[in-house]
Design a protein around this motif. Structure first.
Motif, PDB file in Angstrom:
ATOM      1  N   VAL A  43       5.944 -28.209 -82.406  1.00  0.00           N
ATOM      2  CA  VAL A  43       6.512 -26.647 -83.116  1.00  0.00           C
ATOM      3  C   VAL A  43       5.351 -27.021 -84.247  1.00  0.00           C
ATOM      4  N   GLY A  44       4.809 -27.805 -84.737  1.00  0.00           N
ATOM      5  CA  GLY A  44       3.520 -27.387 -85.655  1.00  0.00           C
ATOM      6  C   GLY A  44       2.241 -27.568 -85.302  1.00  0.00           C
ATOM      7  N   LEU A  45       2.411 -27.751 -83.782  1.00  0.00           N
ATOM      8  CA  LEU A  45       1.160 -28.319 -82.606  1.00  0.00           C
ATOM      9  C   LEU A  45       1.158 -25.968 -82.399  1.00  0.00           C
ATOM     10  N   ALA A  46       1.608 -25.860 -82.119  1.00  0.00           N
ATOM     11  CA  ALA A  46       2.141 -24.506 -81.833  1.00  0.00           C
ATOM     12  C   ALA A  46       1.476 -23.656 -82.788  1.00  0.00           C
ATOM     13  N   ALA A  47       2.135 -23.941 -84.109  1.00  0.00           N
ATOM     14  CA  ALA A  47       1.698 -23.064 -85.311  1.00  0.00           C
ATOM     15  C   ALA A  47       0.209 -23.435 -85.319  1.00  0.00           C
TER      16      ALA A  47
END
Ligand code: DC
Length: 228
Positions: A43-47
């Protein structure tokens, strides 16, 4: 050991050895290992990929609500593949940047609600060792075997630093230690599901133990829990 499905919750701070220990315990017991940190990192990477500051809760939650941070997990040959929007992202989520982005987004109710439910679905019918921060307290409070790992920040930073060097990432031990202390703070001081030892978890300090000794110690705790 009897045949009832095994559910093992393994929690602890960054660098305590959760992931590699869980991998080996899973291999020895012939069960799966679910790495929940990988899901927060995804999810951090998606952001980051969407150009969103992971510290911007509103923007991260809008991304999650719009389906722009869809996280899935697949097991192939017993190994976890973490998918972001259907793409395998395991090669991209191990960086320090993805780690701190994962830590930042893990504070948000919109992210935790989404991922905790996915984790509970995954662990519903399978024998698994699940590693994370809130597995024994929130995700799988019903797990019979719960272990809470610890080791001093210096020992953990050393381990993390060696891992980074081995994977070809340049870093100084000093930077790794500073990053680890800041992540410890973020993970234990956040309001929602902070890193905390479950009351019925067995504490295990791996600081003075070798990898094999730690594996044996975990297996002993699991056997005891399931032989009750
Ligand atoms: O275990 P890890 O370093 O891969 O986890 C990345 C971040 O995700 C970590 O800083 C805190 C968060 N996390 C969490 O909040 N809850 C979990 N069950 C697992 C990880």
């Amino acid at each position: 050991m009897n045949r009832e499905p095994l559910l093992i919750a393994l929690d602890g701070p960054v660098g305590a050895g959760k992931s590699s220990l869980a991998d080996e315990v899973a291999r020895r017991l012939g069960i799966l290992h679910l790495d929940t940190g990988a899901m927060y990192r995804a999810v951090g990477l998606a952001a980051l990929r969407a150009g969103i500051d992971p510290r911007n809760e509103e923007a991260v939650c809008a991304l999650v609500a719009a389906g722009g941070a869809r996280v899935d997990v697949r097991f192939e040959g017993g190994r976890q593949t973490t998918l972001l929007g259907g793409e395998a992202v395991d090669d991209f989520i191990r960086t320090q940047q993805a780690g701190s982005a994962g830590s930042a987004v893990s504070r948000y109710a919109c992210v935790r609600g989404y991922l905790v439910e996915r984790q509970q679905q995954l662990a519903r019918s399978l024998s698994m060792i699940v590693d994370g921060r809130d597995i024994g307290t929130v995700v799988l409070p019903e797990a019979k075997a719960k272990i809470f790992l610890s080791a001093s920040p210096e020992v953990r930073a050393q381990r993390r630093w060696r891992q980074l060097l081995a994977s070809g990432t340049q870093a100084t031990l000093q930077d790794v230690l500073a990053e680890l202390i800041s992540r410890d703070r973020q993970d234990s001081e956040r309001a929602l599901n902070p890193l905390r030892q479950a009351e019925d978890a067995v504490p295990l300090d791996t600081g003075a133990l070798s990898f094999d000794e730690s594996v044996e110690a975990i297996l002993t705790i699991v056997r005891k829990a399931y032989d009750k």
